[in-house]
Design a protein around this motif. Structure first.
Motif, mmCIF file in Angstrom:
data_model
loop_
_atom_site.group_PDB
_atom_site.id
_atom_site.type_symbol
_atom_site.label_atom_id
_atom_site.label_comp_id
_atom_site.label_asym_id
_atom_site.label_seq_id
_atom_site.Cartn_x
_atom_site.Cartn_y
_atom_site.Cartn_z
ATOM 1 N N ASN A 81 0.793 -1.227 0.000
ATOM 2 C CA ASN A 81 0.000 0.000 0.000
ATOM 3 C C ASN A 81 0.829 1.282 0.000
ATOM 4 O OD1 ASN A 81 -2.414 -1.468 0.031
ATOM 5 N ND2 ASN A 81 -2.371 -1.628 2.253
ATOM 6 N N GLU A 82 2.014 1.249 0.558
ATOM 7 C CA GLU A 82 2.801 2.470 0.760
ATOM 8 C C GLU A 82 3.916 2.689 -0.256
ATOM 9 O OE1 GLU A 82 4.149 2.570 4.838
ATOM 10 O OE2 GLU A 82 2.143 2.060 5.581
ATOM 11 N N TYR A 83 4.265 1.679 -1.014
ATOM 12 C CA TYR A 83 5.379 1.805 -1.959
ATOM 13 C C TYR A 83 4.905 1.501 -3.374
ATOM 14 C CZ TYR A 83 8.422 1.892 2.137
ATOM 15 O OH TYR A 83 9.018 2.232 3.323
ATOM 16 N N ASN A 84 5.569 2.081 -4.322
ATOM 17 C CA ASN A 84 5.243 1.868 -5.728
ATOM 18 C C ASN A 84 5.952 0.616 -6.250
ATOM 19 O OD1 ASN A 84 4.245 2.215 -8.299
ATOM 20 N ND2 ASN A 84 5.824 3.704 -8.879
ATOM 21 N N VAL A 85 5.524 -0.539 -5.722
ATOM 22 C CA VAL A 85 6.055 -1.835 -6.127
ATOM 23 C C VAL A 85 4.956 -2.586 -6.871
ATOM 24 C CG1 VAL A 85 7.699 -1.948 -4.197
ATOM 25 C CG2 VAL A 85 5.402 -2.930 -3.924
#
Length: 186
Positions: A81-85
């Motif tokens: 949810n928090e990283y652009n992975v």
């Protein structure tokens, strides 16, 4: 001399091709990073994964194997949810399970690197291709390594992924013969 065509005009792909691809690495953290990124790439383009590489580095603390092995389901959800992975829960969980498997290999073989590089007598296989069309997507060796990794509970390690991984860590040099980055031209 003409370089490999696959990076095209993409500066990130070109930088990766020129400075990393098919260059031997014996560093467990980098090798784990490449295994993670190659697994994330399954079904996607390499350029998409490379564009998210910095986010992976942040999310997985520079691919710290011990840290990745201890990630809880909640922490993996937060990373999603928090990283652009790549958002695939299976791919994200594979980071943890592969880190655990790497730790076992390190205990058994001394390092992840030693486990892998013993397959090639600790030397890269230098291929001489005239065109990119000649480069295989898998080989008997990538099939052998894939089979053994699967037995050891690694995920996203099919023979095609493993061959790309072997290129990524320099176990094979698949630059075309005319490429200035091929081993024989450096």
């Amino acid at each position: 001399m003409s370089a490999c065509l696959w990076p095209g005009d993409n500066p990130v792909m070109k930088q990766y091709h020129d400075n990393e691809w098919c260059r031997p690495s014996y560093d467990d953290s980098y090798i784990f990073e490449m295994l993670t990124l190659e697994g994330a790439q399954s079904g996607l383009s390499w350029s998409i994964v490379l564009s998210k590489r910095e986010e992976y580095i942040k999310a997985f603390r520079n691919f710290d194997i011990r840290y990745c092995s201890t990630l809880s389901d909640e922490e993996l959800e937060n990373i999603k949810n928090e990283y652009n992975v790549i958002k695939s829960p299976l791919k994200l969980r594979s980071v943890r399970s592969n880190a655990l498997a790497v730790l076992k290999l390190q205990t058994e073989f001394g390092s992840f690197s030693d486990y892998l590089w013993r397959y090639t007598d600790y030397r890269p296989q230098i291929n001489i291709w005239d065109s990119e069309e000649q480069i295989p997507v898998k080989t008997p060796l990538s099939e052998e390594i894939s089979k053994d990794l699967k037995k050891r509970n690694f995920k996203f390690v099919g023979p095609v992924i493993i061959y790309s991984f072997m290129q990524a860590i320099g176990m094979v040099d698949d630059h075309i013969r005319s490429c200035p980055y091929h081993t024989v031209n450096r």
